[in-house]
Motif scaffolding. Sequence first.
Motif, PDB file in Angstrom:
ATOM      1  N   ARG A   1     -32.177  50.131  48.961  1.00  0.00           N
ATOM      2  CA  ARG A   1     -31.945  51.068  47.850  1.00  0.00           C
ATOM      3  C   ARG A   1     -31.427  52.374  48.422  1.00  0.00           C
ATOM      4  NH1 ARG A   1     -36.458  50.050  43.372  1.00  0.00           N
ATOM      5  NH2 ARG A   1     -36.013  52.225  42.901  1.00  0.00           N
TER       6      ARG A   1
ATOM      7  N   ASP B   1     -20.355  52.040  30.050  1.00  0.00           N
ATOM      8  CA  ASP B   1     -21.739  51.990  30.518  1.00  0.00           C
ATOM      9  C   ASP B   1     -22.066  50.595  31.001  1.00  0.00           C
ATOM     10  OD1 ASP B   1     -23.005  54.699  29.684  1.00  0.00           O
ATOM     11  OD2 ASP B   1     -21.939  54.042  27.886  1.00  0.00           O
TER      12      ASP B   1
ATOM     13  N   PHE C   1     -27.917  59.056  41.200  1.00  0.00           N
ATOM     14  CA  PHE C   1     -28.293  57.720  40.776  1.00  0.00           C
ATOM     15  C   PHE C   1     -28.618  56.875  41.998  1.00  0.00           C
ATOM     16  CE2 PHE C   1     -23.822  57.491  41.688  1.00  0.00           C
ATOM     17  CZ  PHE C   1     -23.601  56.223  42.196  1.00  0.00           C
ATOM     18  N   GLU C   2     -29.423  55.845  41.772  1.00  0.00           N
ATOM     19  CA  GLU C   2     -29.846  54.966  42.858  1.00  0.00           C
ATOM     20  C   GLU C   2     -29.392  53.544  42.563  1.00  0.00           C
ATOM     21  OE1 GLU C   2     -33.862  54.458  45.600  1.00  0.00           O
ATOM     22  OE2 GLU C   2     -34.071  54.767  43.440  1.00  0.00           O
TER      23      GLU C   2
ATOM     24  N   THR D   1     -27.371  47.663  39.895  1.00  0.00           N
ATOM     25  CA  THR D   1     -27.889  48.862  39.250  1.00  0.00           C
ATOM     26  C   THR D   1     -29.401  48.762  39.101  1.00  0.00           C
ATOM     27  OG1 THR D   1     -27.627  47.954  37.023  1.00  0.00           O
ATOM     28  CG2 THR D   1     -25.749  49.148  37.957  1.00  0.00           C
ATOM     29  N   LEU D   2     -30.060  49.904  39.136  1.00  0.00           N
ATOM     30  CA  LEU D   2     -31.502  49.973  38.918  1.00  0.00           C
ATOM     31  C   LEU D   2     -31.832  50.598  37.568  1.00  0.00           C
ATOM     32  CD1 LEU D   2     -32.541  51.093  42.514  1.00  0.00           C
ATOM     33  CD2 LEU D   2     -32.614  48.786  41.538  1.00  0.00           C
ATOM     34  N   LYS D   3     -30.906  51.417  37.072  1.00  0.00           N
ATOM     35  CA  LYS D   3     -31.023  52.028  35.753  1.00  0.00           C
ATOM     36  C   LYS D   3     -29.673  51.938  35.059  1.00  0.00           C
ATOM     37  CE  LYS D   3     -34.636  55.380  36.994  1.00  0.00           C
ATOM     38  NZ  LYS D   3     -34.995  56.825  37.036  1.00  0.00           N
ATOM     39  N   PRO D   4     -29.625  52.148  33.748  1.00  0.00           N
ATOM     40  CA  PRO D   4     -28.316  52.179  33.080  1.00  0.00           C
ATOM     41  C   PRO D   4     -27.429  53.266  33.693  1.00  0.00           C
ATOM     42  CG  PRO D   4     -30.096  52.078  31.471  1.00  0.00           C
ATOM     43  CD  PRO D   4     -30.749  52.325  32.802  1.00  0.00           C
ATOM     44  N   LEU D   5     -26.153  52.961  33.846  1.00  0.00           N
ATOM     45  CA  LEU D   5     -25.237  53.899  34.487  1.00  0.00           C
ATOM     46  C   LEU D   5     -23.934  53.999  33.699  1.00  0.00           C
ATOM     47  CD1 LEU D   5     -25.274  53.094  38.333  1.00  0.00           C
ATOM     48  CD2 LEU D   5     -26.135  55.152  37.200  1.00  0.00           C
TER      49      LEU D   5
ATOM     50  N   LYS E   1     -29.486  56.308  47.330  1.00  0.00           N
ATOM     51  CA  LYS E   1     -29.222  57.278  46.268  1.00  0.00           C
ATOM     52  C   LYS E   1     -27.901  57.976  46.541  1.00  0.00           C
ATOM     53  CE  LYS E   1     -32.764  59.316  44.520  1.00  0.00           C
ATOM     54  NZ  LYS E   1     -33.916  60.231  44.261  1.00  0.00           N
TER      55      LYS E   1
ATOM     56  N   ALA F   1     -29.114  48.350  33.194  1.00  0.00           N
ATOM     57  CA  ALA F   1     -29.966  48.284  34.387  1.00  0.00           C
ATOM     58  C   ALA F   1     -30.112  46.834  34.835  1.00  0.00           C
ATOM     59  CB  ALA F   1     -31.333  48.878  34.070  1.00  0.00           C
TER      60      ALA F   1
END
Length: 300
Positions: free
Chosen positions: A196, A280, A187-188, A266-270, A198, A283
């Motif tokens: 940013r 959860d 994940f990033e 966050t850049l995406k849902p995690l 990873k 993003a």
Amino acid sequence: MESPRRFDTITIIFNPNSTGDAPRLAEGLRDELVPALPDTEVLLTPTDHAGHAIDLAREAALSGNALVVSVSGDGGYNEVVNGAMASGAEDVVCAVLAAGNANDHSRVTGRKPLGEAIVEGQVRRIDLLRISIAGTDAVPAAEPVHAHSYIGFGLTPIMAIDLEKGSKGAIKEMFSVARTFRKFKPFEIRQSDGERRKFDSLVFANISQMAKYATLSEADDHPSDGKFEVVIFPHMAKWKILLTALRASTKGLGDQPSYSRYRFSTLKPLPYQIDGEVKDVAAGTDITIDSIPQALAILG
């Protein structure tokens, strides 16, 4: 030595439908404490549903001069801790009697049998982790949540799903770690410096061990220094991250950097794991992890 702490009430919270031995352990603790502390009211308080322990612990704490005991794993104790913190009561004390599958906090921080510790009444204080999740255009901000042991992103919550299926022993745990690689992706995030980066795993640890055998840090086992360890697995070849995870399950990872605050976006849902429970986050969310020094009074 300070005089022993005596409580007006001791509330023992447990899940009556636990697949483990929580009801029996709760009754056993009650039966041990009633004759030993005749001036204290000892209450058995079963939960009705997930999250109920938060409300029960808050109510018990507000009664004043209360000890709230969670007979549970790490997730159940997390609810009790958050209920006690939400009450705002300054005189509440918490404790955990290990039951169920995941008992990292009890195993790492416990000093003596709980019944004995309650009768002796020597209270001490520990730090808590606090995760604050900012809102987005689509998702409102959440109330901050406390963790007694750890918060993990990336590999950690995926490992948790396999590790909590009941593996027994370090060898089987290592096979559980290996299985997770079939479904794991890095994940990033955007860190506080704007860069940013990873990762394969990012763990904020208030204790030195998790998942029964994985040793995250060589730090003091008693989480009371106002800081937490940050265990970072930067993105790397899968065979390298596998070896690192296996080393955590056998030799340990050695010293890790400590922080009192850590921020990222966050850049995406995690998915993330907080004291054994998987949740959860959306993003585009700003996340802050803080250490709250000496936040919780405990026995055990």
